[in-house]
Design an enzyme around this catalytic site. Sequence first.
Site, PDB file in Angstrom:
ATOM      1  NE  ARG A  94      -3.835  -0.039   2.062  1.00 11.68           N
ATOM      2  CZ  ARG A  94      -3.981  -1.085   2.937  1.00 11.68           C
ATOM      3  NH1 ARG A  94      -2.810  -1.513   3.975  1.00 11.68           N
ATOM      4  NH2 ARG A  94      -4.784  -2.179   2.682  1.00 11.68           N
ATOM      5  CE1 TYR A  95       0.282   4.316   3.849  1.00 10.32           C
ATOM      6  CE2 TYR A  95       0.377   2.212   4.594  1.00 10.32           C
ATOM      7  CZ  TYR A  95      -0.149   3.457   4.582  1.00 10.32           C
ATOM      8  OH  TYR A  95      -1.372   3.986   5.540  1.00 10.32           O
ATOM      9  NE  ARG A  98       4.678   2.090   6.097  1.00  7.83           N
ATOM     10  CZ  ARG A  98       4.392   3.132   5.675  1.00  7.83           C
ATOM     11  NH1 ARG A  98       5.517   3.692   4.765  1.00  7.83           N
ATOM     12  NH2 ARG A  98       3.441   4.157   5.698  1.00  7.83           N
ATOM     13  CB  CYS A 107      -5.261 -15.165  15.975  1.00  8.76           C
ATOM     14  SG  CYS A 107      -5.035 -13.922  14.764  1.00  8.76           S
ATOM     15  CB  CYS A 111      -9.964  -9.006  18.373  1.00  8.18           C
ATOM     16  SG  CYS A 111      -8.459  -9.197  18.998  1.00  8.18           S
ATOM     17  CB  CYS A 114     -10.704  -9.289  14.047  1.00 10.65           C
ATOM     18  SG  CYS A 114      -9.682  -9.553  12.867  1.00 10.65           S
ATOM     19  NE  ARG A 116      -5.234  -8.391   7.270  1.00  9.16           N
ATOM     20  CZ  ARG A 116      -4.183  -7.650   7.790  1.00  9.16           C
ATOM     21  NH1 ARG A 116      -3.787  -8.233   8.958  1.00  9.16           N
ATOM     22  NH2 ARG A 116      -3.616  -6.828   7.097  1.00  9.16           N
ATOM     23  CG  ASP A 277     -10.162  -0.963  10.663  1.00  7.63           C
ATOM     24  OD1 ASP A 277     -10.217   0.311  10.088  1.00  7.63           O
ATOM     25  OD2 ASP A 277      -9.113  -1.583  11.450  1.00  7.63           O
ATOM     26  CG  ASP A 314      -6.027   1.374   7.899  1.00  2.71           C
ATOM     27  OD1 ASP A 314      -5.761   1.768   6.631  1.00  2.71           O
ATOM     28  OD2 ASP A 314      -5.400   0.548   8.548  1.00  2.71           O
ATOM     29  CE  LYS A 321      -2.209   1.632  10.285  1.00  2.00           C
ATOM     30  NZ  LYS A 321      -1.779   0.889   9.019  1.00  2.00           N
TER      31      LYS A 321
END
Length: 365
Positions: A94-95, A98, A107, A111, A114, A116, A277, A314, A321
Amino acid sequence: MNRILRPNTLRTAADLVARGLAAPTDQSVLEQVGERYAIAVTSHLAELIEPGDAADPIARQFVPTADELVAAPGERADPIGDETHAPVPGVVHRYPDRVLLKLVHVCAVYCRFCFRREMVGPGKESGLSEAAYRTALDYIRAHREIWEVILTGGDPLMLSPRRLEEIVSDLAGIDHVKIIRIHTRLPVAEPTRISPALVEALKPAGATVWVALHANHPRELSQEVRAACARLVDAGIPMVSQSVLLRGVNDDPKTLEALMRAFVECRIKPYYLHHGDLAPGTGHLRTTLARGQELMRALRGRVSGLCQPDYVLDIPGGHGKAPVGPQYLATDDSVERDQKAAADTRYRVIDYCGEVHLYPPQTGD
């Protein structure tokens, strides 16, 4: 990609009821939630929850509720647009300098907020195949502008120390990759997993590893968790934090103050405070941006500069972000307008390329 599933983790509605973390009358609807979104609460985290208290801030993060079956307008399966910027499987670019490398889709704990949540957990693709992993490495090698690789998923520390060592060594062997950042919940979820072998695996020659710890409430930073983080920091691995602003968990100045101070006491620099999100079924946990700005203004006056995270949004659709903290310089009329902002206000958000987006998005945006 191999992984480890730990024993004594609560994974079903029946497990939660038996442990006293959910009411028997709620079991049927929680089974419906579990059919769509993964459930996992480790024994360590379960011990932090006050049984019978639905408002417990740890329970609100990890124990499912019927609210998750309610989708709000604007919510989407890929709220931050990972797929929009995925040139090869497992890589999000995206950037310019990085990339994300999504190694696994499992996981230790899931959460309830989440972003995702549609992509992780049992029944989903467990992680990158060896062939896809090699293709991802080839992509990173071919793009010399990539200075930092961020390992995410899922939780990359679910991999064995042996596999982690192989991965960070592979990345460190790419001459233009200088930083490897690992985003994880594992020290909070299962602090005993931060073993000497795992710590040693995160010390490759040729690159610097940083660990970003996700925690949202000061009670998560128990003595066991602090000891696990100390094992990383004492080994020379710097740490930063990331948290999500959550209604009923940390959306008050006193809790945020305690959380950020706890991070700094653990030698973890507060990094990001994320606005929630637009993941499906998470509206009951999201605050408004106006509330987040109010809290950040309060935090600025209460704690040291060491304790100040960046409050970020985001931007939906994969635009990256944007800092959305309070403004400290404004004309009188804009101050008055800000004070009158309602919960349904739409905001103009500028991304890192200078493009303007409306938040929350509406159909057709």
